[in-house]
Motif scaffolding. Structure first.
Motif, PDB file in Angstrom:
ATOM      1  N   UNK A  69       0.860  -1.174   0.000  1.00  0.00           N
ATOM      2  CA  UNK A  69       0.000   0.000   0.000  1.00  0.00           C
ATOM      3  C   UNK A  69       0.898   1.226   0.000  1.00  0.00           C
ATOM      4  N   UNK A  70       0.564   2.206  -0.854  1.00  0.00           N
ATOM      5  CA  UNK A  70       1.315   3.463  -0.917  1.00  0.00           C
ATOM      6  C   UNK A  70       0.458   4.616  -0.431  1.00  0.00           C
ATOM      7  N   UNK A  71       1.061   5.513   0.340  1.00  0.00           N
ATOM      8  CA  UNK A  71       0.436   6.787   0.646  1.00  0.00           C
ATOM      9  C   UNK A  71       1.520   7.852   0.672  1.00  0.00           C
ATOM     10  N   UNK A  72       1.082   9.095   0.620  1.00  0.00           N
ATOM     11  CA  UNK A  72       2.013  10.218   0.657  1.00  0.00           C
ATOM     12  C   UNK A  72       1.816  10.997   1.946  1.00  0.00           C
ATOM     13  N   UNK A  73       2.902  11.602   2.410  1.00  0.00           N
ATOM     14  CA  UNK A  73       2.826  12.398   3.625  1.00  0.00           C
ATOM     15  C   UNK A  73       3.878  13.503   3.569  1.00  0.00           C
ATOM     16  N   UNK A  74       3.854  14.342   4.557  1.00  0.00           N
ATOM     17  CA  UNK A  74       4.819  15.429   4.707  1.00  0.00           C
ATOM     18  C   UNK A  74       5.495  15.253   6.064  1.00  0.00           C
TER      19      UNK A  74
ATOM     20  N   UNK B 102      -4.826  -4.546   7.715  1.00  0.00           N
ATOM     21  CA  UNK B 102      -3.491  -4.919   7.236  1.00  0.00           C
ATOM     22  C   UNK B 102      -2.522  -4.677   8.385  1.00  0.00           C
ATOM     23  N   UNK B 103      -1.767  -5.685   8.726  1.00  0.00           N
ATOM     24  CA  UNK B 103      -0.663  -5.531   9.685  1.00  0.00           C
ATOM     25  C   UNK B 103       0.606  -5.546   8.853  1.00  0.00           C
ATOM     26  N   UNK B 104       1.531  -4.643   9.167  1.00  0.00           N
ATOM     27  CA  UNK B 104       2.743  -4.630   8.380  1.00  0.00           C
ATOM     28  C   UNK B 104       3.754  -3.618   8.861  1.00  0.00           C
ATOM     29  N   UNK B 105       4.686  -3.321   7.969  1.00  0.00           N
ATOM     30  CA  UNK B 105       5.764  -2.380   8.253  1.00  0.00           C
ATOM     31  C   UNK B 105       5.732  -1.274   7.205  1.00  0.00           C
ATOM     32  N   UNK B 106       5.819  -0.035   7.686  1.00  0.00           N
ATOM     33  CA  UNK B 106       5.772   1.124   6.798  1.00  0.00           C
ATOM     34  C   UNK B 106       7.159   1.763   6.730  1.00  0.00           C
ATOM     35  N   UNK B 107       7.602   2.018   5.501  1.00  0.00           N
ATOM     36  CA  UNK B 107       8.901   2.666   5.316  1.00  0.00           C
ATOM     37  C   UNK B 107       8.783   3.728   4.237  1.00  0.00           C
TER      38      UNK B 107
ATOM     39  N   UNK C 226       5.493   3.240   1.915  1.00  0.00           N
ATOM     40  CA  UNK C 226       4.954   1.946   1.481  1.00  0.00           C
ATOM     41  C   UNK C 226       4.742   1.068   2.703  1.00  0.00           C
ATOM     42  N   UNK C 227       3.560   0.489   2.781  1.00  0.00           N
ATOM     43  CA  UNK C 227       3.279  -0.512   3.816  1.00  0.00           C
ATOM     44  C   UNK C 227       3.448  -1.882   3.175  1.00  0.00           C
ATOM     45  N   UNK C 228       4.351  -2.668   3.728  1.00  0.00           N
ATOM     46  CA  UNK C 228       4.529  -4.055   3.289  1.00  0.00           C
ATOM     47  C   UNK C 228       3.824  -4.941   4.305  1.00  0.00           C
ATOM     48  N   UNK C 229       2.728  -5.589   3.886  1.00  0.00           N
ATOM     49  CA  UNK C 229       1.924  -6.373   4.823  1.00  0.00           C
ATOM     50  C   UNK C 229       2.635  -7.619   5.335  1.00  0.00           C
TER      51      UNK C 229
END
Length: 145
Positions: free
Chosen positions: A50-55, A86-91, A120-123
């Motif tokens: 999963x992709x998202x954008x942030x500041x 979704x459980x995962x790691x976001x980088x 990106x969240x890698x589930x």
């Protein structure tokens, strides 16, 4: 619906992933120490992730301290509803190739703000439940067991 019909259905991983692709807004849950935060984010499904954008801000800071996240998406109608977790790691994406690929995903901020950081969240797991909505069962009278 009979008294013995379960209004809750466990979804397969594949169905849960499919439903993730039908929405644009989810909730990101982070935790650092005793602090738990939840942030609404618009997103796109990117392969298995999963992709998202942030500041820069609290969300990005918390992700640098602890990459473990939960991500929740749901939807409903008058008769049905579902929820996917979704459980995962976001980088944060740093490599030029990863950022260029993320740019091509068409993810744009919902509000006119600069959000230059792709995350990106890698589930590690994806699960979901579907619900049949109807009137509440009668509370009075004899109950079937």
């Amino acid at each position: 619906m009979s008294a013995h019909t379960d209004p809750i259905e466990m979804l397969t991983t594949d169905r849960s992933r499919e439903l993730l692709g039908t929405q644009e807004l989810g909730r990101l849950v982070t935790h650092v120490g005793d602090t738990i935060d939840i942030f609404p984010v618009n997103y796109v499904v990117d392969g298995d992730g999963i992709l998202f954008r942030t500041a820069p801000g609290s969300k990005l800071f918390e992700l640098t301290v602890n990459t473990e996240v939960l991500f929740e998406v749901d939807d409903h109608t008058d008769t049905d509803a579902w929820s996917v977790i979704v459980r995962g790691h976001a980088t944060a994406l740093e490599a030029d190739a990863d950022v260029h690929r993320a740019d091509a995903a068409g993810l744009r901020p919902w509000i006119p703000t600069l959000k230059r950081v792709y995350v990106r969240i890698d589930p590690t797991s994806v699960s979901g439940r579907a619900f049949r909505r109807s009137a509440e069962p009668d509370r009075d009278g004899a109950q079937e067991y």
